[in-house]
Design an enzyme around this catalytic site. Structure first.
Site, PDB file in Angstrom:
ATOM      1  CB  SER A  22      -6.854   3.298  -2.666  1.00  5.68           C
ATOM      2  OG  SER A  22      -5.494   3.559  -2.855  1.00  5.68           O
ATOM      3  NE  ARG A  26      -8.729  -0.962  -4.384  1.00  6.41           N
ATOM      4  CZ  ARG A  26      -7.582  -0.346  -4.726  1.00  6.41           C
ATOM      5  NH1 ARG A  26      -7.568   0.951  -4.988  1.00  6.41           N
ATOM      6  NH2 ARG A  26      -6.454  -1.032  -4.848  1.00  6.41           N
ATOM      7  N   GLY A  94      -1.980   5.656 -12.381  1.00  7.14           N
ATOM      8  CA  GLY A  94      -1.557   4.258 -12.458  1.00  7.14           C
ATOM      9  C   GLY A  94      -2.633   3.341 -11.898  1.00  7.14           C
ATOM     10  NE  ARG A 122       3.522   4.695 -12.290  1.00 11.64           N
ATOM     11  CZ  ARG A 122       2.674   4.829 -11.276  1.00 11.64           C
ATOM     12  NH1 ARG A 122       1.734   5.751 -11.327  1.00 11.64           N
ATOM     13  NH2 ARG A 122       2.755   4.042 -10.231  1.00 11.64           N
ATOM     14  CB  SER A 167       1.695  -4.245  -6.881  1.00  8.81           C
ATOM     15  OG  SER A 167       0.775  -3.419  -7.562  1.00  8.81           O
ATOM     16  CD  GLN A 169      -1.316   0.971  -8.802  1.00 10.33           C
ATOM     17  OE1 GLN A 169      -0.543   0.654  -9.697  1.00 10.33           O
ATOM     18  NE2 GLN A 169      -1.428   2.219  -8.376  1.00 10.33           N
ATOM     19  CG  ASP A 319       1.223   5.967  -2.420  1.00 13.69           C
ATOM     20  OD1 ASP A 319       2.064   5.586  -3.262  1.00 13.69           O
ATOM     21  OD2 ASP A 319       0.016   5.668  -2.491  1.00 13.69           O
ATOM     22  CE  LYS A 346       4.584   3.003  -5.659  1.00  8.75           C
ATOM     23  NZ  LYS A 346       3.401   2.180  -5.801  1.00  8.75           N
ATOM     24  NE  ARG A 394       0.818   9.535  -3.115  1.00  7.53           N
ATOM     25  CZ  ARG A 394      -0.469   9.688  -2.811  1.00  7.53           C
ATOM     26  NH1 ARG A 394      -0.841  10.626  -1.987  1.00  7.53           N
ATOM     27  NH2 ARG A 394      -1.381   8.883  -3.334  1.00  7.53           N
TER      28      ARG A 394
HETATM   29  C1  S3P Z   1      -2.589   1.841  -4.920  1.00  6.34           C
HETATM   30  C2  S3P Z   1      -1.537   0.996  -4.696  1.00  6.34           C
HETATM   31  C3  S3P Z   1      -0.143   1.444  -4.602  1.00  6.34           C
HETATM   32  C4  S3P Z   1      -0.045   2.951  -4.385  1.00  6.34           C
HETATM   33  C5  S3P Z   1      -0.976   3.735  -5.268  1.00  6.34           C
HETATM   34  C6  S3P Z   1      -2.416   3.314  -5.019  1.00  6.34           C
HETATM   35  C7  S3P Z   1      -3.946   1.276  -5.040  1.00  6.34           C
HETATM   36  O1  S3P Z   1       0.508   1.135  -5.804  1.00  6.34           O
HETATM   37  O2  S3P Z   1       1.287   3.396  -4.602  1.00  6.34           O
HETATM   38  O3  S3P Z   1      -0.865   5.122  -5.032  1.00  6.34           O
HETATM   39  O4  S3P Z   1      -4.930   2.041  -4.991  1.00  6.34           O
HETATM   40  O5  S3P Z   1      -4.067   0.051  -5.172  1.00  6.34           O
HETATM   41  P1  S3P Z   1       1.164  -0.316  -6.051  1.00  6.34           P
HETATM   42  O6  S3P Z   1       0.079  -1.294  -6.048  1.00  6.34           O
HETATM   43  O7  S3P Z   1       1.836  -0.222  -7.378  1.00  6.34           O
HETATM   44  O8  S3P Z   1       2.145  -0.473  -4.914  1.00  6.34           O
END
Ligand code: S3P
Length: 440
Positions: A22, A26, A94, A122, A167, A169, A319, A346, A394
């Site tokens: 993550s 970023r 994703g 997805r 979320s 994300q 996760d 996921k 995973r």
């Molecule tokens: C993530 C947020 C999570 C997580 C993903 C990484 C991120 O997803 O499952 O592996 O980096 O913001 P969601 O925001 O869909 O829960």
């Protein structure tokens, strides 16, 4: 590629896991949007993150590898990216897709996104809905799935948006789009989710205000700032450390140290669960590094007992359910985990994937509408099964860990997907004494 894990004698040693996925996404994105040079250390050089890097490079940012995990990003400034001439291939990612959709929604050009079979299945409506409200047009396949095109708006509208699903994300996509909008963009999250975007935006000089709102938070970003480049040191990924931790817990006599793991409190729900299960897990040398907390973990073989996992813990360990299920399979008693509807969307439908894996390994469980009750074996699970990873890194790693403490070896098909988040997994586990072999 098939990998097979058989019962380990004990795991011993000191390791570092790859950088946080993550935080790595970023760092690249903000590096690309800052005006000037950002130096990143500890970047995860896994497939997901490299896809994000390539997508940003296709839009004019420049990245130079200066060493292992060390990258120099030369950014284009907020609003300064240019139209990519090819489809952006986000592979399995994703996070890369959703965060970049937020970025390009406020650039006045058109970009096309696609990925592998998992990513293209997805749901993206959760991101396209708020981005449409900000003025972008998004043309997608049914269910707002990839491949899709984002036609960025030259005149972004700041919004105030309450997340319908917890979320990080989606939150991050809106905040990144908010960078390009005049005035204040607000995201209200009814349950707190990982806050790496907010932390890093602040480090890059953006004005981000976070206030409590009910059980969650209200996050407001002031748009059109100049992002000042700096140094980012990515901590080890707690979601990757989780596999090493549970392996050490389940193999009797193990004693493993994992150095420099991120301990952001919005990521450590699994630590709490494992402690409640009786894990011998200590957190040492807690420190902070460029805006994120991290620590060294010491994990020793432990007899685990079942727990009820509170549903409100889900965002802080979203996760980690595949590997928690593996810990539960070895525990004494029945572990219940609920509030897991998000697991169905996921990298695979993880609730089904966990169920299939447990069945293949002879572990009994009951499926609930949004969760699982797993009957622990009070020691080694039978194992002996073949688990299809189905493009989910995973799931692959979780069931290899089960094999390390099972009566019979566990084979995982499609194990090449592990490089998505944990390049070097087999070698690292081998260094600790874990017998994981390639079957071809
Ligand atoms: C993530 C947020 C999570 C997580 C993903 C990484 C991120 O997803 O499952 O592996 O980096 O913001 P969601 O925001 O869909 O829960």
């Amino acid at each position: 590629m098939k990998l097979s894990a058989s019962r380990a004698a004990k795991l011993e040693g000191t390791v570092s896991v790859p950088g946080d996925k993550s935080v790595s996404h970023r760092a690249l994105i903000l590096g690309a949007l800052a005006a000037g040079t950002t130096n990143i250390r500890g970047l995860l050089e896994g497939d997901d993150v490299l896809c994000t890097k390539d997508a940003l490079a296709a839009m004019g940012a420049k990245f130079t590898r200066t060493g292992e995990g060390a990258w120099r990003a030369e950014g284009r400034g907020v609003g300064g990216l240019s139209e990519p001439t090819q489809v952006l291939d986000l592979g399995n990612s994703g996070t890369g897709t959703r965060l970049l959709m937020g970025v390009v929604a406020v650039h006045a050009f058109t970009s096309f996104f696609s990925g592998d079979a998992s990513l293209n299945s997805r749901p993206m409506r959760r991101v396209s809905d708020p981005l449409r409200k900000m003025g972008a047009q998004i043309v997608a396949r049914s269910g707002d799935r990839l491949p899709l095109a984002v036609i960025g708006t030259p005149e972004p509208v700041p919004i105030s948006y309450t997340l319908p699903v917890p979320s990080a994300q989606v939150k991050s996509a809106i905040l990144l789009a908010g960078l390009g909008a005049p005035g204040e963009t607000t995201v209200i999250e009814p349950e707190p989710t990982r806050d790496h975007t907010e932390r890093m935006l602040t480090r890059f000089g953006a004005k981000v205000r976070v206030t409590p709102e009910g059980k969650g938070r209200r996050i407001t970003i002031t748009g059109q700032p100049e992002l000042v480049p700096g140094n980012i040191h990515v901590p080890g990924d707690p979601s990757s450390a989780a596999f090493v931790m549970v392996a050490a817990l389940l193999v009797p006599g193990s004693d493993v140290r994992i150095l420099g793991v991120g301990t952001n409190p919005l990521r450590t729900g699994l630590f709490d669960c494992l402690r409640e299960m009786g894990a011998d897990l200590t957190i040492e040398n807690l420190r902070e590094q460029e805006g994120e907390p991290l620590a060294d973990l010491r994990v020793r073989g432990s007899n685990l007992r079942a727990i009820d996992v509170p549903p409100e813990r889900a965002p802080s360990m979203i996760d980690e359910y595949p590997i928690l299920a593996v810990a539960a399979a070895a525990a004494k008693g029945t572990t219940r985990m609920t509030g897991l509807a998000e697991l169905k969307v996921k990298e695979s439908d993880r609730l089904s994937a966990i169920s299939r894996g447990l069945t293949a390994c002879g572990v009994k469980f009951t499926e609930m509408a949004d969760g699982l009750a797993i009957e622990g074996c009070n020691g080694p699970a039978p194992g002996g099964g073949l688990v299809d990873a189905k493009l989910d890194h995973r799931i692959a790693m979780a069931f290899l860990v089960l094999g390390l403490a099972a009566k019979a070896p566990v084979t995982v098909d499609g194990a090449e997907t592990i490089t998505t988040s944990f390049p070097g997994f087999t070698d690292l586990m081998g260094k600790l004494g874990a017998p994981i072999q390639t079957l071809g």
